[in-house]
Design a protein around this motif. Structure first.
Motif, short mmCIF file in Angstrom:
data_model
loop_
_atom_site.label_atom_id
_atom_site.label_comp_id
_atom_site.label_asym_id
_atom_site.label_seq_id
_atom_site.Cartn_x
_atom_site.Cartn_y
_atom_site.Cartn_z
N LEU A 127 -0.10 -14.53 -20.65
CA LEU A 127 -0.23 -14.43 -19.20
C LEU A 127 -1.70 -14.42 -18.80
CD1 LEU A 127 2.47 -11.69 -18.48
CD2 LEU A 127 2.67 -14.16 -18.11
N GLY A 128 -2.52 -13.70 -19.58
CA GLY A 128 -3.96 -13.68 -19.29
C GLY A 128 -4.58 -15.05 -19.44
N LEU A 129 -4.13 -15.79 -20.44
CA LEU A 129 -4.64 -17.15 -20.64
C LEU A 129 -4.27 -18.04 -19.47
CD1 LEU A 129 -5.93 -19.37 -22.37
CD2 LEU A 129 -3.75 -19.59 -23.58
N MET A 130 -3.03 -17.93 -18.99
CA MET A 130 -2.60 -18.75 -17.86
C MET A 130 -3.41 -18.41 -16.61
SD MET A 130 1.53 -19.14 -18.28
CE MET A 130 1.90 -17.39 -18.16
N THR A 131 -3.66 -17.13 -16.39
CA THR A 131 -4.45 -16.72 -15.24
C THR A 131 -5.87 -17.26 -15.32
OG1 THR A 131 -3.12 -14.71 -14.99
CG2 THR A 131 -5.30 -14.72 -13.95
N ALA A 132 -6.45 -17.23 -16.52
CA ALA A 132 -7.81 -17.75 -16.70
C ALA A 132 -7.87 -19.25 -16.43
CB ALA A 132 -8.30 -17.46 -18.11
N GLY A 136 3.01 -16.43 -8.75
CA GLY A 136 1.57 -16.51 -8.89
C GLY A 136 0.92 -16.98 -7.61
N PRO A 137 -0.41 -17.09 -7.59
CA PRO A 137 -1.13 -17.44 -6.35
C PRO A 137 -0.82 -18.83 -5.82
CG PRO A 137 -2.61 -17.46 -8.24
CD PRO A 137 -1.33 -16.85 -8.72
N TRP A 138 -0.30 -19.73 -6.67
CA TRP A 138 0.02 -21.08 -6.23
C TRP A 138 1.53 -21.33 -6.12
CZ3 TRP A 138 -4.07 -23.40 -4.34
CH2 TRP A 138 -5.31 -23.04 -4.82
N CYS A 139 2.31 -20.29 -6.19
CA CYS A 139 3.76 -20.42 -6.08
C CYS A 139 4.15 -20.60 -4.61
CB CYS A 139 4.44 -19.19 -6.67
SG CYS A 139 6.24 -19.21 -6.54
N VAL A 140 4.79 -21.72 -4.30
CA VAL A 140 5.10 -22.02 -2.90
C VAL A 140 6.19 -21.13 -2.34
CG1 VAL A 140 4.38 -24.42 -3.17
CG2 VAL A 140 6.79 -23.82 -3.48
N LEU A 141 6.97 -20.48 -3.18
CA LEU A 141 8.09 -19.68 -2.68
C LEU A 141 7.63 -18.59 -1.73
CD1 LEU A 141 10.18 -19.25 -5.98
CD2 LEU A 141 10.39 -21.03 -4.24
N SER A 142 6.58 -17.86 -2.11
CA SER A 142 6.13 -16.77 -1.25
C SER A 142 5.50 -17.29 0.04
CB SER A 142 5.16 -15.86 -2.00
OG SER A 142 4.01 -16.57 -2.42
N PHE A 143 4.79 -18.41 -0.03
CA PHE A 143 4.20 -18.98 1.19
C PHE A 143 5.30 -19.40 2.16
CE2 PHE A 143 0.63 -19.29 -1.67
CZ PHE A 143 -0.48 -19.17 -0.86
N GLU A 144 6.34 -20.04 1.64
CA GLU A 144 7.44 -20.48 2.50
C GLU A 144 8.19 -19.27 3.07
OE1 GLU A 144 7.91 -23.39 3.52
OE2 GLU A 144 6.76 -24.62 2.11
N ALA A 145 8.36 -18.22 2.28
CA ALA A 145 9.04 -17.02 2.77
C ALA A 145 8.24 -16.35 3.88
CB ALA A 145 9.26 -16.04 1.61
N VAL A 150 4.79 -9.70 8.03
CA VAL A 150 4.87 -10.00 6.60
C VAL A 150 3.57 -10.61 6.10
CG1 VAL A 150 6.00 -12.22 7.12
CG2 VAL A 150 6.19 -11.27 4.83
N ARG A 151 3.17 -10.19 4.92
CA ARG A 151 2.05 -10.78 4.20
C ARG A 151 2.53 -11.08 2.78
NH1 ARG A 151 -2.37 -6.29 4.66
NH2 ARG A 151 -3.72 -7.81 3.65
N ARG A 152 1.67 -11.67 1.99
CA ARG A 152 2.06 -11.98 0.62
C ARG A 152 1.10 -11.31 -0.35
NH1 ARG A 152 -1.35 -15.57 -1.59
NH2 ARG A 152 -2.76 -16.50 -0.09
N LEU A 153 1.59 -11.09 -1.55
CA LEU A 153 0.76 -10.56 -2.62
C LEU A 153 -0.26 -11.63 -3.02
CD1 LEU A 153 0.28 -8.25 -4.67
CD2 LEU A 153 1.97 -9.36 -6.16
N GLU A 154 -1.45 -11.22 -3.41
CA GLU A 154 -2.52 -12.17 -3.72
C GLU A 154 -2.18 -13.09 -4.88
OE1 GLU A 154 -6.04 -10.07 -4.84
OE2 GLU A 154 -5.05 -8.89 -6.39
#
Length: 205
Positions: A71-76, A165-174, A185-189
């Motif tokens: 997970l850390g590698l993916m975030t980096a 994650g930060p680029w997941c469209v699901l939370s933006f659409e929600a 409503v706001r979203r997690l970073e």
């Protein structure tokens, strides 16, 4: 890491796969919009690199991340792309900023606000991902069910939505859908992978 392994890892991150839950190549392909053959090739690259493990369950081969260090590698990798690729910045401005130009909620702020019972945490990922792990106290309403389950949300209580994650469209659409209906409503970073990688508490069903 080769370019093919890097691309494979990014695709797998988008699928919601974790170190504690397994997904088939077919399920991963469907979630990230790849053919099954392409998803299988990506997974083989990651398995050879030691980033995912697999086991057979009947006719299916199920995959999961080798451990939470991935997970850390993916975030980096995501952070490097954000800082150095012009295409990523163009996508951010043309899609993500148009849907949510408010400051997102940090992990630390969300943790404190949930402890003080000041927000409803909304997980908009599919239910199988939610079952494997989620932010403590979160309510699971997958994005495709949101319209029919609005009555489950208190319009007088602030909502913080998150997904993969930060680029997941699901939370933006929600966030966009709920704001249009008068919810605060706001979203997690970022999302659950980053939450888990930061060592914050995770609940399981």
């Amino acid at each position: 890491m080769t370019d093919r392994s890097r691309d494979a890892l990014i695709s797998v991150k988008r699928s919601g796969i974790s170190s504690s839950g397994r997904l088939s190549a077919e399920a991963i392909a469907e979630r990230v919009g790849l053919s099954i053959a392409n998803a299988s090739q990506h997974l083989q690259q990651l398995r050879r690199a030691g980033l995912v493990t697999s086991r057979r369950d009947g006719k299916l081969v199920l995959y999961r991340l080798a451990d939470d260090g991935v997970l850390g590698l993916m975030t980096a990798l995501s952070g490097i792309a954000e800082r150095n690729l012009a295409e990523v910045d163009r996508i951010r401005r043309s899609y993500f900023d148009d849907r949510d130009n408010m400051e997102p909620v940090s992990r630390e702020e969300l943790l404190q606000r949930t402890r003080d019972d000041l927000v409803t945490v909304l997980d908009v990922r599919p239910s199988d991902e939610f079952a494997v792990g989620h932010v403590p106290g979160a309510v699971n309403i997958p994005l495709n069910e949101l319209e029919t389950r609005l009555a489950e949300l208190d319009p007088d209580h602030e909502i913080v939505a998150y997904c993969r994650g930060p680029w997941c469209v699901l939370s933006f659409e929600a966030v966009a859908a709920l704001r249009a209906r008068g919810f605060k409503v706001r979203r997690l970073e970022d999302g659950l992978p980053e939450w888990r990688a930061a060592g914050l508490p995770v609940e399981h069903l």
